[in-house]
Design an enzyme around this catalytic site. Structure first.
Site, mmCIF file in Angstrom:
data_model
loop_
_atom_site.group_PDB
_atom_site.id
_atom_site.type_symbol
_atom_site.label_atom_id
_atom_site.label_comp_id
_atom_site.label_asym_id
_atom_site.label_seq_id
_atom_site.Cartn_x
_atom_site.Cartn_y
_atom_site.Cartn_z
ATOM 1 N N GLN A 1 -4.481 -5.423 6.809
ATOM 2 C CA GLN A 1 -5.450 -6.318 6.164
ATOM 3 C C GLN A 1 -5.438 -7.723 6.746
ATOM 4 O O GLN A 1 -6.164 -8.590 6.261
ATOM 5 C CB GLN A 1 -5.186 -6.387 4.648
ATOM 6 N N CYS B 1 -4.673 2.430 -3.715
ATOM 7 C CA CYS B 1 -3.440 2.948 -3.080
ATOM 8 C C CYS B 1 -2.280 1.992 -3.276
ATOM 9 O O CYS B 1 -1.464 1.786 -2.368
ATOM 10 C CB CYS B 1 -3.642 3.218 -1.587
ATOM 11 N N HIS C 1 0.871 -1.182 0.000
ATOM 12 C CA HIS C 1 0.000 0.000 0.000
ATOM 13 C C HIS C 1 0.908 1.232 0.000
ATOM 14 O O HIS C 1 2.027 1.184 0.529
ATOM 15 C CB HIS C 1 -0.827 -0.058 1.297
HETATM 16 C C1 LIG Z 1 -2.295 -2.942 3.545
HETATM 17 C C2 LIG Z 1 -2.675 -1.582 4.032
HETATM 18 N N1 LIG Z 1 -1.761 -0.824 4.654
HETATM 19 C C3 LIG Z 1 -2.051 0.395 5.124
HETATM 20 C C4 LIG Z 1 -3.291 0.940 4.959
HETATM 21 C C5 LIG Z 1 -3.571 2.313 5.488
HETATM 22 O O1 LIG Z 1 -4.502 2.272 6.521
HETATM 23 P P1 LIG Z 1 -5.077 3.611 7.156
HETATM 24 O O2 LIG Z 1 -5.599 4.421 6.018
HETATM 25 O O3 LIG Z 1 -6.142 3.132 8.080
HETATM 26 O O4 LIG Z 1 -3.963 4.283 7.864
HETATM 27 C C6 LIG Z 1 -4.284 0.211 4.293
HETATM 28 C C7 LIG Z 1 -5.611 0.788 4.050
HETATM 29 O O5 LIG Z 1 -6.319 0.413 3.157
HETATM 30 C C8 LIG Z 1 -3.962 -1.088 3.827
HETATM 31 O O6 LIG Z 1 -4.868 -1.829 3.191
#
Ligand SMILES: Cc1ncc(COP(=O)(O)O)c(C=O)c1O
Length: 428
Positions: free
Chosen positions: A203, A387, A123
């Site tokens: 996740q 993302c 991400h």
């Molecule tokens: C694998 C992963 N990492 C990080 C994030 C970021 O999470 P947050 O937006 O809650 O900080 C997400 C959000 O979709 C994610 O799926």
């Protein structure tokens, strides 16, 4: 305990609403989950009956709020089996947890030319913070590649770690492919070289039992809102001996021991990393979400979601022109695990229109078109790059449609999704 889906759904009143005059089918759980009444009630109750700033007050309400906040830390500790609650840092979410690491870890342990390893399926929140440090401090980012089936290429990994590797920062489960990475093996490989590991558990934590001691990672990050808790709260777990060595991330109240104009001394972890008033009502909400998951049992949640994912893969696979990305799902050709292979309840796909001649794939139905038209049928899915633009580049696409499941989804909802996709596909 029996998995009483009707009783579970009654805890989430939003699932009963309609959109565009149709029953809502909420399949965007990897983005955020809905909240059970017990979480909403606990937060409302705290604002109604125990609201006061935490940690500094001598008065009753402040002590009560502090108690709830620190109990929440203990609830999180027990949920992930950390050794001590001082290893649980409250943040705003996974993103902030990783930013904290990128800032503090790099300051303490990395110098120009040192490397952090990430994977091709990260991400953006596990890419961009490191890139910012690349700009500011001259660190380097090295990328573990994935194969066509969406798995990290482990062949040659022994030669992969350059001597200047200081950290392996890797997602547990891909938010696009649903790939469950072999974290234990990667941690072992990293540790053989003295390299600590940060796991992005955003996740994985809603779907499987997490034991950070068994995993043996040094750091583990996750968000409350993806596991039935409120937005605005997340966690960075860190082994005590590492947290002790990291400098603070932000400065301000709560995180200090003493302050003069000449010098400030800091609190010990976790407070050292928690500058300012925390979202103490959200931490209570997160703790109730964990209580809720514990009541259902993570094994039961996982079994339910696994069954749903298998069913969805089977049914989606029957749709002509269907392309599902990532191959670690139980039904995929490369699946070799048993019944209990951990999976993630995420399915990313695109649909191709079929040509009248059959056999050959026609044009791609744009993911945005598919998502927009499914929405009109009451079905909430996510579309786009999720993302994860470098992963989209690797797959050679601009985006996918993503359906992601939670503990309250049903086979009937999968049927609705499949029927919806068929209906939309016929329009093209
Ligand atoms: C694998 C992963 N990492 C990080 C994030 C970021 O999470 P947050 O937006 O809650 O900080 C997400 C959000 O979709 C994610 O799926």
């Amino acid at each position: 305990m029996t998995y009483d889906i009707a009783a579970i759904r009654s805890e989430f009143p939003i699932l009963n609403r309609e959109v565009y005059g149709r029953p809502l089918v909420y399949l965007d759980n990897a983005a955020t989950t809905q909240k059970p009444l017990c979480v909403l009630d606990a937060m409302r109750d705290e604002y109604l009956n125990a609201n006061a700033n935490v940690h500094r007050g001598v008065h009753y309400l402040s002590q009560r709020a502090t108690e709830l906040h620190e109990q929440a830390r203990e609830t999180v500790r027990a949920f992930i089996n950390a050794r001590s609650s001082s290893e649980i840092i409250f943040t705003r979410g996974t993103t902030e947890s990783i930013n904290l690491m990128a800032s503090s870890f790099v300051e303490a342990f990395m110098k120009e030319g040192d490397e952090v390893i990430v994977t091709e399926m990260e991400h953006h929140s596990n890419i961009v913070p490191w890139q910012m440090q690349q700009e500011r401090r001259g660190i380097k980012i090295k990328v573990l590649r994935i194969d066509d089936s969406g798995q990290i290429i482990l062949d040659g990994i022994d030669d992969f770690f350059p001597p200047k590797t200081r950290l392996l920062s890797i997602c547990h489960v891909s938010n696009v492919l649903g790939t469950v990475n072999p974290i234990a093996e990667l941690v072992r490989k990293a540790h053989e070289r003295g390299v600590p590991v940060l796991v992005d558990g955003a996740q994985s934590i809603p779907h499987m039992k997490i034991d950070v001691q068994a995993m043996d990672c040094e750091f583990f990050a996750f968000s409350g809102h993806k596991m039935y808790g409120p937005t605005g709260v997340g966690v960075l777990y860190g082994k005590e001996e590492w947290l002790d060595k990291l400098p603070p991330y932000q400065g301000g109240g709560e995180m200090i021991a003493t302050v003069t104009f000449e010098k400030t001394t800091f609190e010990r972890p976790p407070l050292k990393f928690e500058a300012g008033t925390p979202d103490y009502v959200a931490t209570t909400g997160l703790a109730r979400a964990i209580d809720y998951l514990n009541t259902l049992g993570m094994d039961n949640v996982m079994a339910h979601e696994q069954e749903l994912t298998r069913y969805a893969l089977e049914e989606l696979g029957k749709i002509e022109g269907m392309m599902i990305y990532g191959q670690t799902h139980p039904l995929s050709p490369s699946f070799e695990g048993g019944e209990d292979l951990p999976h993630d309840a995420v399915i990313s796909f695109n649909v191709f229109t079929s040509l009248p001649s059959g056999g050959i794939k026609g044009g791609l139905i744009h993911h945005m078109d598919m998502g927009t038209l499914l929405d009109r049928l009451g079905i909430a899915v996510r579309t786009g790059h999720h993302c994860a633009q470098p992963l989209m580049d690797r797959l050679g696409i601009l985006g996918t449609v993503r359906a992601s499941f939670a503990l309250y989804n049903t086979k009937e909802e999968v049927d609705a999704l499949v029927a919806g996709i068929r209906r939309v596909s016929q329009m093209f």
